[in-house]
Write a protein that holds these residues in place. Sequence first.
Motif, mmCIF file in Angstrom:
data_model
loop_
_atom_site.group_PDB
_atom_site.id
_atom_site.type_symbol
_atom_site.label_atom_id
_atom_site.label_comp_id
_atom_site.label_asym_id
_atom_site.label_seq_id
_atom_site.Cartn_x
_atom_site.Cartn_y
_atom_site.Cartn_z
ATOM 1 N N GLU A 1 0.876 -1.174 0.000
ATOM 2 C CA GLU A 1 0.000 0.000 0.000
ATOM 3 C C GLU A 1 0.913 1.224 0.000
ATOM 4 O OE1 GLU A 1 -3.329 -0.077 0.101
ATOM 5 O OE2 GLU A 1 -3.621 -2.242 0.401
ATOM 6 N N ASN B 1 2.287 11.183 -3.050
ATOM 7 C CA ASN B 1 2.017 12.611 -2.870
ATOM 8 C C ASN B 1 2.544 13.388 -4.071
ATOM 9 O OD1 ASN B 1 1.091 12.995 0.176
ATOM 10 N ND2 ASN B 1 2.676 11.416 0.135
ATOM 11 N N VAL C 1 -3.145 13.415 -2.881
ATOM 12 C CA VAL C 1 -2.636 12.151 -2.350
ATOM 13 C C VAL C 1 -3.372 11.021 -3.049
ATOM 14 C CG1 VAL C 1 -2.338 10.691 -0.323
ATOM 15 C CG2 VAL C 1 -2.149 13.184 -0.095
ATOM 16 N N SER D 1 1.221 5.483 -0.438
ATOM 17 C CA SER D 1 0.611 6.813 -0.562
ATOM 18 C C SER D 1 1.517 7.666 -1.453
ATOM 19 C CB SER D 1 0.452 7.471 0.806
ATOM 20 O OG SER D 1 -0.553 6.825 1.547
ATOM 21 N N ALA E 1 -3.934 7.026 -2.874
ATOM 22 C CA ALA E 1 -3.767 5.782 -2.113
ATOM 23 C C ALA E 1 -3.732 4.636 -3.119
ATOM 24 C CB ALA E 1 -4.925 5.614 -1.137
ATOM 25 N N CYS E 2 -2.561 3.996 -3.241
ATOM 26 C CA CYS E 2 -2.363 2.973 -4.268
ATOM 27 C C CYS E 2 -2.175 1.583 -3.643
ATOM 28 C CB CYS E 2 -1.134 3.294 -5.117
ATOM 29 S SG CYS E 2 -1.201 4.903 -5.939
#
Length: 444
Positions: A215, A219, A237, A217, A239-240
């Motif tokens: 996971e 930016n 941001v 993040s 969230a991947c």
Amino acid sequence: MQVTETLNEGLKRGYTITVTAAELDAKVQEKLIEAQPEIEMKGFRKGKVPMAMLRKQFGPRLLGDAMQDAIDAAMKSHFDASGDRPALQPEVKMVAGEEWKEGQDVVVEMSYEALPPIPEVDASAVVLERLVVKAEEAAVEEALKNLADTAKAFEDRKKGSKAKDGDQIVIDFKGSVDGELFEGGSAEDYPLVLGSGSFIPGFEEQLVGAKEGDEVSVNVSFPDSYGAAHLAGKAAVFACTVKSVKAPKAAEIDDELAKKFGAEDLAALKGQISERLEAEYKGAARAVLKRSLLDQLDALVKFDLPAALVEAEAAQIAHQLWHEEHPDVHDHNHGNVETTDEHKALAERRVRLGLLLAEVGRKADVQVTDAEMTQAVLAQARQYPGQERAFFEFVQKNAQMQQQLRAPIFEDKVVDFIVAGAKVTDKEVSKEDLQKAIEALDEL
């Protein structure tokens, strides 16, 4: 009708055109007689309205048309008799202006710059070298390798492998600005090739080193010039979730690859690539040959140039170069752009060569065919997918656009005509030598 010369200095011409009141009245009468059979008025049958009533009803309206017709006829007669061809639209000014009254003679002043007499071009005095480049095996192989690269597949890396530049990662992502998800900022099972530059700057770099199941993040900040105004310049941001990491695998250079690109087999694909490369080389070599031809013509043929044409061309060059130096300015509200001696020198060359090629083409009866125009319109229309029909209609109604499309075709045909009479030798060179010759054109 009388035409009196008032100025004959270099290419500048000035004339006074006098249309007598009697001539103007006769012109109005002629128009009334022409219209009489179709006119109906209360109390009279069609075509039987008395001329006196027609003159009272329609005379003032026809007077302006008659005046314009008379002046146009005088100008045409003058140009037919003198052989002058104006460089730009003649300036025509009525002497009496708003003080003119019906019953008076009409006097107008006409001024223009005439196109200069242009000397004959002796094509046999032009010596040209045509560069010829053959498609070498190495160039064909390089093109094949590039094709194979575009057809590459991606295979799952060993579980736990870290993603590298060039790898494809499959991700789910959700983007937010100030903690709020935004429209279009989320996707599932999205295949992203790291290093492709297909996402916002800084996005892909933060996923290098990620593994399946991670996971991350990410930016980033949207560019100030971003297309969606509500996101431009904003910090975001993403969230991947990394669902898989895949390594690139180049396609095999074989018959199967050839079939993917519409060829029967690898040999046929190589032949197509060779033909395409040589067509590209031929186009580049033509640009070099054309520049050499224009340089020689510019030195061989000299004649006086219409100052107004040079000034207009210099202003256009200055304006174009200003916009190239200020690519962020897309309108024309930037004030006047001063022309320099360099702009004027380039304008003189362009005007001289333009007039020369136009004259050669006129004398040789060079024509742009309907088929050639159609091809030119088709080529332009491809730049507007889905709007081709609208573009065709626009061109049909826009004479200026038609001329913009016709001019380069005409110029190339005139160049071919001159080259056909010149002394041309072929010189086989390498691709690198041709590239250097092309680069040299930009430096001039």
